[in-house]
Design an enzyme around this catalytic site. Structure first.
Site, PDB file in Angstrom:
ATOM      1  CG  HIS A  77      -0.365   0.013   2.538  1.00  0.00           C
ATOM      2  ND1 HIS A  77      -0.002   1.179   3.185  1.00  0.00           N
ATOM      3  CD2 HIS A  77      -0.054  -0.988   3.399  1.00  0.00           C
ATOM      4  CE1 HIS A  77       0.498   0.894   4.377  1.00  0.00           C
ATOM      5  NE2 HIS A  77       0.479  -0.414   4.543  1.00  0.00           N
ATOM      6  CG  ASP A  79      -2.556   4.158   3.052  1.00  0.00           C
ATOM      7  OD1 ASP A  79      -2.209   3.117   2.485  1.00  0.00           O
ATOM      8  OD2 ASP A  79      -3.370   4.181   3.997  1.00  0.00           O
ATOM      9  CG  ASP A 107       3.003  -0.010   7.632  1.00  0.00           C
ATOM     10  OD1 ASP A 107       2.578  -0.560   6.608  1.00  0.00           O
ATOM     11  OD2 ASP A 107       2.325   0.120   8.662  1.00  0.00           O
ATOM     12  CD  GLU A 140      -3.056  -1.789   5.238  1.00  0.00           C
ATOM     13  OE1 GLU A 140      -3.187  -2.863   5.858  1.00  0.00           O
ATOM     14  OE2 GLU A 140      -2.480  -0.779   5.728  1.00  0.00           O
ATOM     15  CD  GLU A 141      -1.197   1.858   7.642  1.00  0.00           C
ATOM     16  OE1 GLU A 141      -1.881   1.297   8.507  1.00  0.00           O
ATOM     17  OE2 GLU A 141       0.005   1.599   7.458  1.00  0.00           O
ATOM     18  CG  ASP A 164       1.230  -4.062   4.838  1.00  0.00           C
ATOM     19  OD1 ASP A 164       2.027  -3.414   5.530  1.00  0.00           O
ATOM     20  OD2 ASP A 164       0.005  -3.835   4.826  1.00  0.00           O
ATOM     21  CG  HIS A 346       0.802   2.018  12.634  1.00  0.00           C
ATOM     22  ND1 HIS A 346      -0.504   1.586  12.704  1.00  0.00           N
ATOM     23  CD2 HIS A 346       1.219   1.694  11.387  1.00  0.00           C
ATOM     24  CE1 HIS A 346      -0.861   1.023  11.552  1.00  0.00           C
ATOM     25  NE2 HIS A 346       0.185   1.085  10.742  1.00  0.00           N
TER      26      HIS A 346
END
Length: 373
Positions: A77, A79, A107, A140-141, A164, A346
């Site tokens: 992904h 984003d 990520d 995706e997030e 991922d 994150h």
């Protein structure tokens, strides 16, 4: 073989582009430019129009040069979780960090970079291969929006891999839960809190009693979880609360088991609400389907064999999280999730060992090479 300095430089370039969820356009245009330079013909689907993003998913296919070789799908992904603007990479002792003011973006830019390097190595080393389909998704997030809204007719592969997952190269996730999002509305009756509270039915009290009556929360067993995620209610301090809304996140890879948990949970909440004179409404949404491969599935065996060939230590596991792979599996393409080395994701303390960046690309190349044999 992979070009290490090229990979690091391009990874730094990819993460320098601001790409928060629903605003991936600049990143998508950069990726499409790079794909064209590799001789591919990238396309963008209309997933963004469906979910309010500035970009759709980016698709491209490296046509196979060996008749009969399997068609393999790779995805990652675009984003990045916030703060995601102005990422400055610090390279220190073989590890890539941000400067601490943003997330790094490994990520999932490590997945994007892996796919670009995969194509280059295949071309430069003239590796026999079947069709290699690439997809860079949006959102995706925040709920796998790109996967949910993708043009499924574009999927043209026998099996696939989502690049991922955190953890060392060699990790393979072969199972992930179905997610159910349960939206609950408890309706009581308003009344003046100081003049005649006895005439009201406090929805907060009723909802709290219903939640407290559930037999367990959090981890119910090794594969099942249930969590109260949000709770909202009340109009004013001096009004007996007439309505409360709360949400439940429940997950399990065993679908019949999850459906039984759903039915029992809703029945218990309804029972307590009615006993207290309130009514209740439920809206149950399938957040994502389950990934239900097995360690013996050919997709997983190919990935573990490729890891062993490169001297990595394979590890197979079931995840409690959901990813784009849940949806790709649901669309009929068996898809496992591969670890890429990203760590502390994150957070602004996210980091990526350079060796994991290189090894993820080496792993993808070996999977393609081994499949063609």
């Amino acid at each position: 073989m992979v070009n290490k300095e090229r990979m690091v430089n391009e990874f730094i370039e990819l993460v320098s582009i601001p790409c928060p969820s629903k605003d991936e356009r600049a990143e998508a245009e950069l990726i499409m430019k790079k794909m064209r330079e590799l001789g591919l013909e990238p396309e963008m689907d209309n997933a963004g129009e469906k979910c309010g993003s500035t970009s759709g998913n980016v698709w491209a296919t490296l046509k196979g040069n060996k008749p009969g070789a399997p068609r393999i799908f790779f995805e990652a992904h675009m984003d990045q979780v916030t703060p995601a603007t102005g990422t400055k990479v610090v390279r220190k002792d073989g590890v890539l960090y941000s400067d601490g003011t943003t997330t790094l973006g490994g990520d999932d830019k490590v997945g994007i970079e892996t796919m670009l390097e995969l194509v280059r190595v295949i071309q430069e080393d003239n590796i026999p291969h079947g069709d290699v389909q690439l997809c860079c998704t949006i959102g995706e997030e925040i709920g796998c929006l790109g996967a949910v809204n993708m043009d499924k007719s574009k999927l043209a592969a026998d099996f696939g891999y989502s690049l991922d997952m955190d953890g060392k190269t060699g990790g393979v996730v072969y199972g992930a839960p179905m997610l159910l999002d349960v939206y609950v509305t408890v309706k009581g009756k308003s009344a003046h809190a100081g003049v005649c509270p006895e005439k009201g039915i406090n929805a907060i009290n009723v909802a709290a009693a219903a939640i407290a009556s559930l037999p367990a929360y959090g981890r119910l067993d090794e594969e099942t979880t249930l969590s109260i995620g949000m709770f909202h209610g009340g109009d004013a301090l001096n009004i007996v609360c007439p309505e409360v809304k709360f949400t439940i996140d429940m997950r399990c890879p065993n679908v019949p088991k999850l459906e039984k948990l759903r039915d029992e949970t809703l029945a218990q909440i309804k029972k307590v609400c009615e006993e207290n004179g309130a009514t209740v409404e439920f809206d149950v949404i399938v957040g994502c389907p389950a990934v239900s491969l097995s360690p013996e599935h050919p997709t997983c065996k190919l990935a573990t064999q490729a890891a062993e060939n490169l001297g990595f230590t394979p590890s197979l596991s079931v995840s409690g999280g959901c990813s784009d792979a849940n949806y790709i599996c649901g669309y009929g393409v068996p898809t496992a999730v591969l670890a890429t080395g990203m760590s502390n994701i994150h957070t602004c303390e996210e980091y990526l060992a350079e060796e994991d960046l290189y090894n993820t690309a080496r792993w993808a190349v070996e999977i393609v090479r081994l499949a063609a044999e």
